[in-house]
Every structure is written in C-alpha cells, then in structure tokens.
Design an enzyme around this catalytic site. Structure first.
Site, PDB file in Angstrom:
ATOM      1  CG  MET A  29      -5.360  10.561 -83.924  1.00 13.71           C
ATOM      2  SD  MET A  29      -6.703   9.714 -83.550  1.00 13.71           S
ATOM      3  CE  MET A  29      -7.420   9.877 -85.342  1.00 13.71           C
ATOM      4  CG  HIS A  33      -1.405  15.109 -93.603  1.00 10.85           C
ATOM      5  ND1 HIS A  33      -2.029  15.729 -93.612  1.00 10.85           N
ATOM      6  CD2 HIS A  33      -2.423  13.926 -93.065  1.00 10.85           C
ATOM      7  CE1 HIS A  33      -3.342  16.105 -92.809  1.00 10.85           C
ATOM      8  NE2 HIS A  33      -3.444  15.181 -92.346  1.00 10.85           N
ATOM      9  N   GLY A  35      -1.015  18.982 -94.494  1.00  9.09           N
ATOM     10  CA  GLY A  35      -1.930  19.357 -93.051  1.00  9.09           C
ATOM     11  C   GLY A  35      -1.565  19.700 -91.759  1.00  9.09           C
ATOM     12  CG  HIS A  36      -1.117  16.454 -88.807  1.00  9.77           C
ATOM     13  ND1 HIS A  36      -0.894  15.182 -89.784  1.00  9.77           N
ATOM     14  CD2 HIS A  36      -2.388  16.423 -88.488  1.00  9.77           C
ATOM     15  CE1 HIS A  36      -2.139  14.641 -89.595  1.00  9.77           C
ATOM     16  NE2 HIS A  36      -2.709  15.384 -89.091  1.00  9.77           N
ATOM     17  CD  GLN A  60     -10.344  10.158 -81.836  1.00 12.54           C
ATOM     18  OE1 GLN A  60      -9.752  11.167 -81.068  1.00 12.54           O
ATOM     19  NE2 GLN A  60     -10.197  10.456 -83.211  1.00 12.54           N
ATOM     20  CD  GLU A 148     -12.744  26.175 -93.276  1.00  8.79           C
ATOM     21  OE1 GLU A 148     -13.515  26.824 -92.528  1.00  8.79           O
ATOM     22  OE2 GLU A 148     -11.901  26.316 -93.976  1.00  8.79           O
ATOM     23  CB  SER A 185      -7.455  12.233 -94.535  1.00  7.92           C
ATOM     24  OG  SER A 185      -7.354  11.583 -93.224  1.00  7.92           O
ATOM     25  NE  ARG A 187      -9.693   7.285 -90.416  1.00  9.33           N
ATOM     26  CZ  ARG A 187      -9.360   7.631 -89.864  1.00  9.33           C
ATOM     27  NH1 ARG A 187      -9.495   9.027 -89.757  1.00  9.33           N
ATOM     28  NH2 ARG A 187     -10.390   7.468 -88.658  1.00  9.33           N
TER      29      ARG A 187
END
Length: 261
Positions: A29, A33, A35-36, A60, A148, A185, A187
């Site tokens: 989305m 960061h 993680g992506h 969602q 995960e 995240s 966020r």
C-alpha cells in the site's frame, strides 16, 4: 522500471513477458520501508521479473480516518523501487480495482477470520481478501511475497489461494524490526518522537516478559501511555494490537523468541 497506472497498461506489459519467465509479486500500500525492501530483494533473488503494486485499498479500512491518514509518498516510493531494479510498478486507481463499486466481496467464514484483527476490525479481512484475489487475477504471478508481521492475514490468503485454485506459491518472509523490537510498518511514519519513546518502552517490557500472565502484561503496557486493544496466545504465537495516540500498531511473534530482531 515500467510504471503501469491502470489495468489496460498492465495487461499490455504482462502479455509481453515470455511465458517461461518466473514472475514474483509484492503487493503493497506504499509508504515503503525496509520490511517491503526485504520482500522485494527476496523476490529479485528468486524470479526473472518482479512486479510491485501500490494500492491503498479502501475496502479494508473499517475506520475512515485510518484510510485518510494512511501515509502517501508515491514519488519517494518510485525512487526506492527504481533503485531496487524492480521491473514493473502497478499503481492502479480505485476505479480500476472497483470499476462498478464494491459489489462482490470475499466473506471468510473461517474461525481465524473472526478473532484478533477480524474481531477488532469488522470487514477488514473481507476487503483484504477481495483485493488480493483481484490483484492475483491481474498479475498472475508464480510467487507471492508476504510479510510475517501480518501473520493472521497470511493464513487467510493461503486459504484463499487454495480454495480458488490459484497457481501461485506463497513465500512468507520474517518480520523486519527496529533495534528496539518494534516491527517496521508504514504507520510508524505517523508516530511522534514521544510516541516512539512509548513504543520502545513497550518492546522493552515484551522482551523481558514470559507471557505467563497476560492480565499483568496488559497493565504494564497500558502504564506506558499506550492503549492495548488485545493480546492473545494462539498456538505458539503471541498476537497483540495497541494504540499509541491515534496510531494503531499490530505485531505477532513466537512465544519462545519474543520480538527479537
């Protein structure tokens, strides 16, 4: 990197690919960061072509304010993806994904869909599974890469792929964390410096706890200034969601390891 802003453009690109090429897909989305980035690097190492999507899916979000305040940094995301040598960015509009509105939806009936995030965010998994099905039908990847951190969502997507006979393999990659243990995240970008201090205190508490008394742990977390929405043991995992100010964060980890980096 090729950028497709609508489904027609994407289909033209997708049809030009050689059939023997292995395709990896990373749905996001945006507000990318590390993680992506870890998912994308994994996809790059295992596929001939890597497709990344950026679509903030309105169906969602059960909280309109959460949708409206979701971080948006498209130009920065494009630069990140280009630097990673991503082959295709699929960046559709809401009209592309829901041309006639949200008329048909996946409504999961599994028990796991009605606890934790499913209980706290009514309609969330319906919207998530619906858009994932649409994106898989459009991109038709060999491999789908998921984090995960959204473990409950991953379990439901696995069931979706199985039940709808989708010929895509799901690769689940470890949660990427800050040194404190806080999971990365999008966020997190909405956290103030004070919020981050609170988050660090929470993860210091979590690292030291043995999860034998969740009521006591709840009180400890709430004493930091955060508001714990839930914490629950499920099999060998700990799942939790909490608010720091107006920002809602989720996490899960193995009970034995805790939120280790």
């Amino acid at each position: 990197m090729i950028i497709a802003d609508n489904i027609k453009q994407f289909h033209s690109i997708r049809n030009s690919l050689i059939k023997q090429q292995k395709i990896g897909f990373v749905p996001t989305m945006g507000a990318l960061h590390n993680g992506h980035i870890s998912l994308i690097k994994k996809a790059k190492s295992e596929n001939d072509v890597v497709i990344v999507s950026i679509f903030v899916n309105p169906t969602q979000f059960n909280n309109p304010n959460d949708y409206q305040t979701y971080p948006n940094q498209l130009q920065q995301d494009i630069q990140i993806l280009a630097s990673l040598d991503v082959d295709v960015l699929f960046n559709p509009s809401e009209k592309d994904i829901y041309p006639d509105g949200n008329l048909l939806r996946i409504e999961p009936k599994l028990e796991i869909a009605n606890i934790l995030e499913g209980k706290s965010r009514p309609g969330h998994f319906s919207g998530t599974l619906t858009v994932v099905l649409k994106l898989l039908q459009i991109t038709k990847p060999n491999n789908l890469y998921l984090g995960e951190k959204d473990y409950q969502q991953v379990m439901l997507i696995k069931q979706l792929v199985k039940d709808f006979f989708i010929n895509t393999k799901i690769i689940v990659c470890p949660t990427q964390r800050q040194p404190s243990g806080l999971p990365l995240s999008s966020r997190n970008k909405n956290l103030t410096s004070t919020d981050i201090e609170i988050a660090n205190k929470i993860y210091e508490i979590l690292r030291q706890d043995d999860f034998s008394n969740l009521e006591e742990l709840t009180n400890k977390i709430n004493s930091t200034g955060a508001k714990l929405q839930y914490i629950q043991k499920l099999n060998n995992r700990i799942f939790l969601a909490f608010y720091i100010g107006k920002v809602r964060l989720i996490d899960n980890f193995l009970k034995e390891t805790g939120p280790s980096c």
